[in-house]
Design an enzyme around this catalytic site. Structure first.
Site, PDB file in Angstrom:
ATOM      1  N   GLY A  14       0.719  -1.181   0.330  1.00 13.98           N
ATOM      2  CA  GLY A  14       0.148  -0.085  -0.055  1.00 13.98           C
ATOM      3  C   GLY A  14       0.831   1.215   0.165  1.00 13.98           C
ATOM      4  O   GLY A  14       0.446   2.353   0.663  1.00 13.98           O
ATOM      5  N   SER A  16       1.462   3.466  -2.759  1.00 14.54           N
ATOM      6  CA  SER A  16       1.424   4.381  -3.392  1.00 14.54           C
ATOM      7  C   SER A  16       0.940   5.726  -2.761  1.00 14.54           C
ATOM      8  O   SER A  16       1.011   6.750  -3.346  1.00 14.54           O
ATOM      9  CB  SER A  16       0.317   4.210  -4.457  1.00 14.54           C
ATOM     10  OG  SER A  16      -0.877   3.576  -3.975  1.00 14.54           O
ATOM     11  N   ARG A  17       0.329   5.654  -1.672  1.00 21.52           N
ATOM     12  CA  ARG A  17      -0.292   6.859  -1.180  1.00 21.52           C
ATOM     13  C   ARG A  17      -0.302   6.763   0.371  1.00 21.52           C
ATOM     14  O   ARG A  17      -0.130   5.741   0.928  1.00 21.52           O
ATOM     15  CB  ARG A  17      -1.618   7.174  -1.545  1.00 21.52           C
ATOM     16  CG  ARG A  17      -2.535   6.214  -1.207  1.00 21.52           C
ATOM     17  CD  ARG A  17      -3.903   6.450  -1.695  1.00 21.52           C
ATOM     18  NE  ARG A  17      -5.102   6.037  -0.815  1.00 21.52           N
ATOM     19  CZ  ARG A  17      -6.177   5.624  -1.399  1.00 21.52           C
ATOM     20  NH1 ARG A  17      -6.681   5.878  -2.653  1.00 21.52           N
ATOM     21  NH2 ARG A  17      -7.388   5.138  -0.415  1.00 21.52           N
ATOM     22  N   VAL A  66      -3.493  -7.543  -1.710  1.00 25.16           N
ATOM     23  CA  VAL A  66      -2.877  -8.341  -0.726  1.00 25.16           C
ATOM     24  C   VAL A  66      -3.622  -9.327  -0.113  1.00 25.16           C
ATOM     25  O   VAL A  66      -3.511 -10.272   0.789  1.00 25.16           O
ATOM     26  CB  VAL A  66      -2.309  -7.365   0.398  1.00 25.16           C
ATOM     27  CG1 VAL A  66      -1.118  -6.837  -0.027  1.00 25.16           C
ATOM     28  CG2 VAL A  66      -3.149  -6.586   1.001  1.00 25.16           C
ATOM     29  N   ASN A  92       1.480  -2.497   5.408  1.00 26.00           N
ATOM     30  CA  ASN A  92       0.664  -1.104   5.640  1.00 26.00           C
ATOM     31  C   ASN A  92      -0.566  -1.068   4.944  1.00 26.00           C
ATOM     32  O   ASN A  92      -1.565  -0.364   5.250  1.00 26.00           O
ATOM     33  CB  ASN A  92       1.659  -0.057   4.903  1.00 26.00           C
ATOM     34  CG  ASN A  92       0.712   1.306   4.787  1.00 26.00           C
ATOM     35  OD1 ASN A  92       0.551   2.102   5.688  1.00 26.00           O
ATOM     36  ND2 ASN A  92       0.397   1.432   3.592  1.00 26.00           N
ATOM     37  N   SER A 145      -3.341  -0.025  14.452  1.00 25.37           N
ATOM     38  CA  SER A 145      -4.215   1.111  14.767  1.00 25.37           C
ATOM     39  C   SER A 145      -4.511   1.314  16.248  1.00 25.37           C
ATOM     40  O   SER A 145      -4.765   0.303  16.918  1.00 25.37           O
ATOM     41  CB  SER A 145      -5.336   0.938  14.012  1.00 25.37           C
ATOM     42  OG  SER A 145      -6.535   2.020  14.442  1.00 25.37           O
ATOM     43  N   TYR A 158     -12.912  -3.600  11.021  1.00 26.87           N
ATOM     44  CA  TYR A 158     -11.501  -3.080  11.255  1.00 26.87           C
ATOM     45  C   TYR A 158     -10.990  -3.199  12.473  1.00 26.87           C
ATOM     46  O   TYR A 158      -9.617  -3.504  12.466  1.00 26.87           O
ATOM     47  CB  TYR A 158     -11.894  -1.548  11.029  1.00 26.87           C
ATOM     48  CG  TYR A 158     -10.776  -0.756  10.847  1.00 26.87           C
ATOM     49  CD1 TYR A 158      -9.775  -0.406   9.503  1.00 26.87           C
ATOM     50  CD2 TYR A 158     -10.046   0.075  11.917  1.00 26.87           C
ATOM     51  CE1 TYR A 158      -8.711   0.130   9.806  1.00 26.87           C
ATOM     52  CE2 TYR A 158      -8.934   0.819  11.654  1.00 26.87           C
ATOM     53  CZ  TYR A 158      -8.222   0.779  10.760  1.00 26.87           C
ATOM     54  OH  TYR A 158      -7.202   1.505  10.503  1.00 26.87           O
ATOM     55  N   ALA A 160     -11.260  -5.297  14.890  1.00 29.95           N
ATOM     56  CA  ALA A 160     -10.729  -6.885  15.051  1.00 29.95           C
ATOM     57  C   ALA A 160      -9.534  -7.076  14.102  1.00 29.95           C
ATOM     58  O   ALA A 160      -8.584  -7.864  14.505  1.00 29.95           O
ATOM     59  CB  ALA A 160     -12.093  -7.697  14.599  1.00 29.95           C
TER      60      ALA A 160
END
Ligand SMILES: NC(=O)c1ccc[n+]([C@@H]2O[C@H](COP(=O)([O-])OP(=O)(O)OC[C@H]3O[C@@H](n4cnc5c(N)ncnc54)[C@H](O)[C@@H]3O)[C@@H](O)[C@H]2O)c1
Length: 251
Positions: A14, A16-17, A66, A92, A145, A158, A160
């Site tokens: 991840g 690219s941004r 992924v 990421n 997170s 999310y 979990a």
């Protein structure tokens, strides 16, 4: 290139941004050669790769979803081919899907778990497999997170997935010590496309004002910690999750 990560070969998913892009830049600025995965916009990925080239970094962009095992294998193999090996992997890639529990279909749950948790598992497993076969060491850095600890209404999958990433981090740290160091970074709210200041809900704004440092973070503030964990000074750290969150969670 010179720098504390000169000679280091790094893969960022991840990349690219957002936070992944900032991590790719931070690793490159410290001298690493970087391959990054992306899913979706090729233009975005090429712009990031070009920016890395502008900074004199060796860099490659590889498309991979992924959540798919075959694509993760191809991503890791592709990174090893283009970099000549792999020393650091940053898991990421992630998605956020806000939805009340009672409206959450199995497919919604599986999609978030598939990218965030299974993606980290798959890329981590393939990378560690190669590192073990080489008989050398390595560093794995997983992006978790603060919501893994805080929880958040309407974010079952999310939260979990991110708690699972913390558990997987500790498990791999035990399983592959002392050769491979495995850590996580747990960001608080960060200004990216995923959680831009302009798209925050009232509830998110309220949580933001509860953050002791009274603002959301910048991607480069997360990247600085990831780069430290990839570097030569982070030699006695494994199995940890670093909260880079303005104090939203205090461990
Ligand atoms: N922004 C925040 O407030 C925040 C807070 C805590 C944790 N995080 C975590 O940080 C990471 C990066 O988030 P961000 O804010 O930069 O988000 P973002 O949406 O800007 O970037 C997410 C990246 O993941 C990639 N991605 C999405 N689905 C993918 C898939 N199926 N396969 C491969 N790549 C895929 C995207 O292409 C993009 O590059 C995520 O894991 C996210 O959960 C973000």
């Amino acid at each position: 290139m010179s720098g504390s990560l000169a000679g280091v070969r790094a893969l960022v998913t991840g990349g690219s941004r957002g936070i992944g892009r900032a991590i790719a830049m931070a690793l490159a600025d410290d001298g690493a050669r970087v391959a990054f995965g992306y899913h979706g916009s090729r233009e975005e990925a090429e712009a990031t790769r070009d920016e890395l080239w502008t900074r004199d970094a060796a860099a490659a962009a590889i498309e991979a979803d992924v959540s798919r095992e075959d694509e993760c294998k191809a991503l890791v193999t592709g990174a090893i081919d283009v970099l000549g090996g792999l020393d650091v992997v940053v898991n990421n890639a992630g998605i956020l899907h806000e939805q009340p529990l009672l409206d959450t279909e199995v497919a919604d749950f599986d999609r978030v778990i598939g990218v965030n948790l299974r993606g980290t598992f798959l890329v981590g497993r393939e990378s560690i497999r190669w590192m073990v076969e080489q008989g050398g060491g390595g560093r794995i850095i997983n992006i978790a997170s603060d919501l893994a600890y805080l929880g958040r209404a309407r974010n079952t999958a999310y939260c979990a997935s991110k708690a699972g990433i913390g558990a997987m981090t500790r498990t791999w740290a035990l399983e592959f010590a002392p050769d491979i160091l495995v850590n996580a970074v747990g960001p608080g709210p960060v200004d990216t496309d995923m959680l831009g200041a302009d798209v925050m809900s009232d509830e998110q704004r309220a949580q933001e004002s509860d953050i002791p440092l009274r603002r959301i973070g910048r991607p480069d503030e997360i990247a600085a910690v990831a780069a430290f964990l990839a570097g030569p000074k982070a030699t006695f750290i494994t199995g940890q999750t670093f909260g880079v969150n303005g104090g939203s969670v205090m461990y």
